[in-house]
Design an enzyme around this catalytic site. Structure first.
Site, PDB file in Angstrom:
ATOM      1  N   HIS A 134      33.716  12.594 -55.957  1.00  0.00           N
ATOM      2  CA  HIS A 134      33.132  11.364 -56.513  1.00  0.00           C
ATOM      3  C   HIS A 134      33.229  11.376 -58.042  1.00  0.00           C
ATOM      4  O   HIS A 134      33.574  10.368 -58.665  1.00  0.00           O
ATOM      5  CB  HIS A 134      31.652  11.256 -56.132  1.00  0.00           C
ATOM      6  N   LYS A 178      41.410  10.722 -49.994  1.00  0.00           N
ATOM      7  CA  LYS A 178      40.766  11.473 -48.909  1.00  0.00           C
ATOM      8  C   LYS A 178      40.543  10.566 -47.696  1.00  0.00           C
ATOM      9  O   LYS A 178      40.719  10.966 -46.559  1.00  0.00           O
ATOM     10  CB  LYS A 178      39.437  12.029 -49.437  1.00  0.00           C
TER      11      LYS A 178
HETATM   12  P1  AMP Z   1      31.921   8.126 -49.803  1.00  0.00           P
HETATM   13  O1  AMP Z   1      30.707   8.273 -50.675  1.00  0.00           O
HETATM   14  O2  AMP Z   1      32.187   9.327 -48.958  1.00  0.00           O
HETATM   15  O3  AMP Z   1      31.969   6.820 -49.068  1.00  0.00           O
HETATM   16  O4  AMP Z   1      33.163   8.092 -50.797  1.00  0.00           O
HETATM   17  C1  AMP Z   1      33.210   7.250 -51.920  1.00  0.00           C
HETATM   18  C2  AMP Z   1      34.582   7.332 -52.544  1.00  0.00           C
HETATM   19  O5  AMP Z   1      34.845   8.696 -52.894  1.00  0.00           O
HETATM   20  C3  AMP Z   1      35.709   6.902 -51.595  1.00  0.00           C
HETATM   21  O6  AMP Z   1      36.691   6.188 -52.353  1.00  0.00           O
HETATM   22  C4  AMP Z   1      36.257   8.215 -51.108  1.00  0.00           C
HETATM   23  O7  AMP Z   1      37.608   8.155 -50.717  1.00  0.00           O
HETATM   24  C5  AMP Z   1      36.092   9.067 -52.352  1.00  0.00           C
HETATM   25  N1  AMP Z   1      36.090  10.493 -51.992  1.00  0.00           N
HETATM   26  C6  AMP Z   1      35.324  11.114 -51.048  1.00  0.00           C
HETATM   27  N2  AMP Z   1      35.640  12.419 -50.973  1.00  0.00           N
HETATM   28  C7  AMP Z   1      36.632  12.623 -51.883  1.00  0.00           C
HETATM   29  C8  AMP Z   1      37.383  13.769 -52.290  1.00  0.00           C
HETATM   30  N3  AMP Z   1      37.201  14.960 -51.755  1.00  0.00           N
HETATM   31  N4  AMP Z   1      38.317  13.600 -53.257  1.00  0.00           N
HETATM   32  C9  AMP Z   1      38.526  12.389 -53.824  1.00  0.00           C
HETATM   33  N5  AMP Z   1      37.843  11.285 -53.494  1.00  0.00           N
HETATM   34  C10 AMP Z   1      36.911  11.390 -52.536  1.00  0.00           C
END
Ligand code: AMP
Length: 286
Positions: free
Chosen positions: A38, A150
């Site tokens: 994030h 991811k």
């Molecule tokens: P989430 O809070 O899991 O819904 O993710 C929010 C954003 O963070 C989304 O665009 C995800 O693709 C990105 N994200 C989650 N995990 C990763 C990671 N390990 N590396 C890069 N981006 C990530």
């Protein structure tokens, strides 16, 4: 000092006033419980605009009835501190009634690219994702939004929605941030018991092996998938949701790896559903 905004009206007024001053807005939508992945998205956003807005919202419409909506990890104070450390200007932190008031009934559905993979194992998931992102874009009014690779299929669906609905914003994709041992960072990793770590690593390790075969000229998707499945299932606690190789334009299964293809995995390790992917020919930083 980060500004915390909780209502649609206040967020829209804030963004509108920035826009009138000729300022640009970068936006990172999240469900909170931050990790370095994030923060990497936020650092990129920080570079790309005058004002950086991050939303924290665990969106109920993207969770199935048997999924982890209620136990999804939340820690606003920790998120607030981490966001501050990378220079976030605004956290948009709406409530459920603010996002879905009574009588709510409008949904955005991206078709073909959401049919396969997580679209099969999580019916309705992408409809929830594209709906909430469409709403968030209308509320935050960003010039640029940053997503992680991811969640490759999610990124593909968002790109399609933005293009198909002529949304006036740029979608930037960031590589997957990993732990030192290769595990893709995820808020859900917090569910993993220590004895499951080795099993969780079977995802990134099988992607690495697939990339090695690709680098040696192997283009046979079926046999690469079979090897990955066998490898993953040789670890305790694992249950495969899917291991597939898809053309990135359509997200349909590819028999041979030609054009631009992605290998995508969803594996349950104990009760935790993990996903990971890698695009053939792109470096996998393990
Ligand atoms: P989430 O809070 O899991 O819904 O993710 C929010 C954003 O963070 C989304 O665009 C995800 O693709 C990105 N994200 C989650 N995990 C990763 C990671 N390990 N590396 C890069 N981006 C990530």
């Amino acid at each position: 000092m980060i500004q915390i905004i909780e209502t649609v009206r206040e967020m829209q007024t804030f963004s509108e006033s920035l826009r009138r001053q000729g300022k640009t807005i970068a936006f990172v939508p999240t469900m909170g419980f931050f990790h370095e992945g994030h923060l990497d998205l936020m650092r990129e956003g920080r570079k790309r605009a005058d004002c950086l807005v991050v939303s924290i919202y665990v969106n109920p419409t993207q969770f199935g009835p048997a999924e982890d909506l209620d136990r999804y990890p939340r820690d606003f104070d920790r998120d607030h501190r981490m966001a501050e450390s990378v220079g976030v200007d605004v956290i948009y932190f709406p409530s459920n009634p603010e996002m879905y008031p009574p009588h709510y009934q409008t949904y955005v559905n991206v078709e073909e690219v959401t049919d396969n993979l997580c679209g099969l194992s999580r019916p309705g998931h992408f409809r929830g994702v594209t709906t909430v992102c469409c709403k968030l874009f209308n509320i935050v009014k960003p010039h640029v939004t940053i997503f992680g690779k991811k969640d490759f299929q999610q990124l593909t669906a968002i790109r399609r929605m933005v293009e198909d609905l002529n949304m006036d914003l740029t979608v930037v994709a960031m590589p997957t941030t990993r732990e030192a041992d290769g595990l893709a960072m995820s808020s859900r990793n917090t569910y993993l018991k220590p004895e499951m770590r080795e099993s969780a690593l079977s995802l990134s390790r099988s992607l690495k092996r697939a990339q090695e075969r690709y680098a040696c000229g192997d283009r046979d998707a079926t046999s690469i998938i079979e090897e990955a499945k066998t490898f993953i299932l040789s670890h305790p606690y694992t249950k495969i949701d899917y291991v597939q190789i898809c053309d990135t334009a359509t997200m349909k299964d590819a028999e041979r790896i030609e054009g631009i293809c992605v290998m995508a995995l969803a594996v349950r390790v104990g009760n935790t559903r993990l996903i990971d992917n890698s695009v053939f020919g792109e470096p996998l930083e393990l």
